[in-house]
Design an enzyme around this catalytic site. Sequence first.
Site, PDB file in Angstrom:
ATOM      1  N   CYS A 258       0.803  -1.236   0.000  1.00 18.94           N
ATOM      2  CA  CYS A 258       0.000   0.000   0.000  1.00 18.94           C
ATOM      3  C   CYS A 258       0.832   1.282   0.000  1.00 18.94           C
ATOM      4  O   CYS A 258       0.566   2.177  -0.822  1.00 18.94           O
ATOM      5  CB  CYS A 258      -0.958   0.017   1.191  1.00 18.94           C
ATOM      6  SG  CYS A 258      -1.470  -1.581   1.785  1.00 18.94           S
ATOM      7  N   ARG A 287       6.716 -11.418   5.417  1.00 20.70           N
ATOM      8  CA  ARG A 287       6.170 -11.299   6.766  1.00 20.70           C
ATOM      9  C   ARG A 287       6.732 -12.400   7.637  1.00 20.70           C
ATOM     10  O   ARG A 287       6.806 -13.562   7.215  1.00 20.70           O
ATOM     11  CB  ARG A 287       4.640 -11.371   6.741  1.00 20.70           C
ATOM     12  CG  ARG A 287       4.018 -10.246   5.932  1.00 20.70           C
ATOM     13  CD  ARG A 287       2.512 -10.335   5.902  1.00 20.70           C
ATOM     14  NE  ARG A 287       1.960  -9.359   4.960  1.00 20.70           N
ATOM     15  CZ  ARG A 287       0.679  -9.294   4.636  1.00 20.70           C
ATOM     16  NH1 ARG A 287      -0.193 -10.135   5.170  1.00 20.70           N
ATOM     17  NH2 ARG A 287       0.253  -8.372   3.788  1.00 20.70           N
ATOM     18  N   GLN A 305       1.259 -10.908  -3.503  1.00 22.09           N
ATOM     19  CA  GLN A 305      -0.150 -10.510  -3.441  1.00 22.09           C
ATOM     20  C   GLN A 305      -0.598  -9.956  -4.793  1.00 22.09           C
ATOM     21  O   GLN A 305       0.148  -9.230  -5.446  1.00 22.09           O
ATOM     22  CB  GLN A 305      -0.343  -9.405  -2.401  1.00 22.09           C
ATOM     23  CG  GLN A 305      -0.321  -9.874  -0.965  1.00 22.09           C
ATOM     24  CD  GLN A 305      -0.663  -8.742  -0.028  1.00 22.09           C
ATOM     25  OE1 GLN A 305      -0.104  -7.658  -0.138  1.00 22.09           O
ATOM     26  NE2 GLN A 305      -1.575  -8.972   0.888  1.00 22.09           N
ATOM     27  N   ASP A 307      -2.285  -7.350  -5.616  1.00 21.25           N
ATOM     28  CA  ASP A 307      -2.693  -6.164  -4.880  1.00 21.25           C
ATOM     29  C   ASP A 307      -3.127  -5.065  -5.830  1.00 21.25           C
ATOM     30  O   ASP A 307      -2.520  -4.869  -6.876  1.00 21.25           O
ATOM     31  CB  ASP A 307      -1.492  -5.652  -4.074  1.00 21.25           C
ATOM     32  CG  ASP A 307      -1.887  -5.244  -2.675  1.00 21.25           C
ATOM     33  OD1 ASP A 307      -3.092  -5.118  -2.432  1.00 21.25           O
ATOM     34  OD2 ASP A 307      -1.004  -5.053  -1.841  1.00 21.25           O
ATOM     35  N   HIS A 309      -5.045  -0.880  -5.721  1.00 20.70           N
ATOM     36  CA  HIS A 309      -5.612   0.230  -4.955  1.00 20.70           C
ATOM     37  C   HIS A 309      -6.347   1.163  -5.902  1.00 20.70           C
ATOM     38  O   HIS A 309      -5.863   1.446  -7.004  1.00 20.70           O
ATOM     39  CB  HIS A 309      -4.518   0.978  -4.192  1.00 20.70           C
ATOM     40  CG  HIS A 309      -3.874   0.123  -3.140  1.00 20.70           C
ATOM     41  ND1 HIS A 309      -2.762  -0.640  -3.381  1.00 20.70           N
ATOM     42  CD2 HIS A 309      -4.235  -0.121  -1.846  1.00 20.70           C
ATOM     43  CE1 HIS A 309      -2.447  -1.318  -2.285  1.00 20.70           C
ATOM     44  NE2 HIS A 309      -3.326  -1.014  -1.347  1.00 20.70           N
ATOM     45  N   LYS A 389     -15.303  -3.384   5.146  1.00 25.15           N
ATOM     46  CA  LYS A 389     -14.704  -4.267   4.147  1.00 25.15           C
ATOM     47  C   LYS A 389     -15.657  -5.385   3.748  1.00 25.15           C
ATOM     48  O   LYS A 389     -16.609  -5.716   4.470  1.00 25.15           O
ATOM     49  CB  LYS A 389     -13.388  -4.858   4.665  1.00 25.15           C
ATOM     50  CG  LYS A 389     -13.543  -5.744   5.890  1.00 25.15           C
ATOM     51  CD  LYS A 389     -12.226  -6.407   6.258  1.00 25.15           C
ATOM     52  CE  LYS A 389     -12.397  -7.325   7.457  1.00 25.15           C
ATOM     53  NZ  LYS A 389     -11.252  -8.208   7.683  1.00 25.15           N
ATOM     54  N   HIS A 435      -8.520  -0.666  -0.909  1.00 24.29           N
ATOM     55  CA  HIS A 435      -7.579  -1.771  -1.085  1.00 24.29           C
ATOM     56  C   HIS A 435      -8.377  -2.959  -1.616  1.00 24.29           C
ATOM     57  O   HIS A 435      -9.495  -3.196  -1.147  1.00 24.29           O
ATOM     58  CB  HIS A 435      -6.976  -2.227   0.250  1.00 24.29           C
ATOM     59  CG  HIS A 435      -6.300  -1.169   1.048  1.00 24.29           C
ATOM     60  ND1 HIS A 435      -4.937  -1.096   1.165  1.00 24.29           N
ATOM     61  CD2 HIS A 435      -6.794  -0.162   1.803  1.00 24.29           C
ATOM     62  CE1 HIS A 435      -4.625  -0.082   1.963  1.00 24.29           C
ATOM     63  NE2 HIS A 435      -5.745   0.492   2.359  1.00 24.29           N
TER      64      HIS A 435
END
Length: 561
Positions: A258, A287, A305, A307, A309, A389, A435
């Site tokens: 992000c 992680r 990911q 991912d 946005h 979410k 997200h």
Amino acid sequence: MAMAVQKLYPQAKVTIGPWIENGFYYDFDMEPLTDKDLKRIKKEMDRIISKNFPLVREEVSRDEAHRRISALNEPYKMEILEGIKEEPITIYHIGEEWWDLCAGPHVESTGNINRNAVELESIAGAYWRGDEKKPMLQRIYGTAWENEEQLKAYLHFKEEAKRRDHRRLGQDLDLFSIQEDAGGGLVFWHPKGAIVRHIIEDFWKKVHIERGYDLLYTPHVAKADLWKISGHLDFYKENMYDQMSIEDELYQLRPMNCPYHILVYKRKLHSYREFPIRVAELGTVYRYELSGSLHGLFRVRGFTQDDAHIFCLEDQIKDEIRGVLDLTEETLSQFGFDKYEINLSTRPEKSVGEDDIWEKATAALKEALDDKGWAYQIDDGGGAFYGPKIDVKIEDALGRKWQCSTIQVDFNLPQRFDITYVDANSEKKRPIMIHRAVLGSLERFFGVLIEHYAGDFPLWLSPVQARILPVTDAQLEYCKDVTNKLKKYGIRAEICHGERLPKLIRNAEKQKIPLMAVVGAKEIETQTVTVRSRFGGELGTMPVDVFISRIKLAIENTASL
């Protein structure tokens, strides 16, 4: 079960024993157990059931509970008691034989339990409270059902799940590995697994570009200050790797994508006319996970990911969410998933952002789901502190649910990074940030795919689509020509030889190759191949061009041959 353990092993200290999705477990501080011990414990459980002891609830004061636990010298139970805030304290007795701290409720007596519908399944090690600095306990897993038929169905399900285990299939089909020499939780994609990943990535990029996303590539590390601004160092530090010093500055492996996408947004001043702005990346993140929690492709330390946005205006939230739901459906259905469980999580007690924007965003999520016609459950107060979410769980071939897609509205990061745009009145305003991930992570999604298909991928997704098998080495040159022709048309083909034909066929079956093309002297003479399909059986002899055309048509329609 706990009573049986303490009858057989009086020195065992009891800790906690909750129910879980398909059964229960109980942790004990005791000597290591074996499968033979499980049989002894089950036999003692059967004896307790046959005695038909009543289960009796008793309410006691905190002081009385403290006195009784002290008398038994049960330190873990004492710690549990100290963590119970409610009054009164409830204890359940099994006859006059044994008791435990418990909220209940329970059946009236042990005789209500069908001994033939109970099974002890396995033993595992588990740290007390999940803390590796605390004692290692013996965890016994069990399952209990109303009748034998339900237990048999469950055990069959377990066997089927074992047959589909992506860790075993990953090794058998040479798809991926975790190399301990490199470190736990770090995935090595082998050539066949990498081909499947390539197909997934290609499709992902294609649909995102079609739907108006700009693709990004961003670094794997950044200055630690970036993660201070984002708040990760305050709220997520235990899942982040240690920082590294480079030229007297601290850098951090990224746990999320992000902040990077926000920096790309901030590179210039934006006008309201540019919105919505959609950016997407297959971004690898790192992680820290405890070694004991690592599990194949499902729990790893490095993963990619899918991912994205979306930066948009308040009145664009509903349409953008609806667009994400459409994209999610298109993507998941491509890979064979069409059953979902949807949860909409609303504002928790602790949150950031004004009341009106929370209400608008939550209403927009509901409207988008209603427009889509998807049934959903409300998880009241289950949203993130930074926004509401939607979570999507997909259902696999065994009916198991897997958390996959997530869509989150964020009021926090735009404020932390002070991102703005210029509105119609030339005033600076803050955009809404969404997200979203559709597949979740490529590693985990690949693991789910393996288990969903039991490694038997459909033709379009299979790493090797056709294996050419010569009856003898005399046909090898012709087989090479056929293979090259298939490859020329984008068909993933290979030759396998050096064994007798029955063994070559068996090996292809074991490797779950969708199509086999057998070539003997007759096939060379007629310029044909004899085709066998894993899904369709014997397809007969056909010219090579016809074989290619049928494969291409099946791939285009994501069908079998």
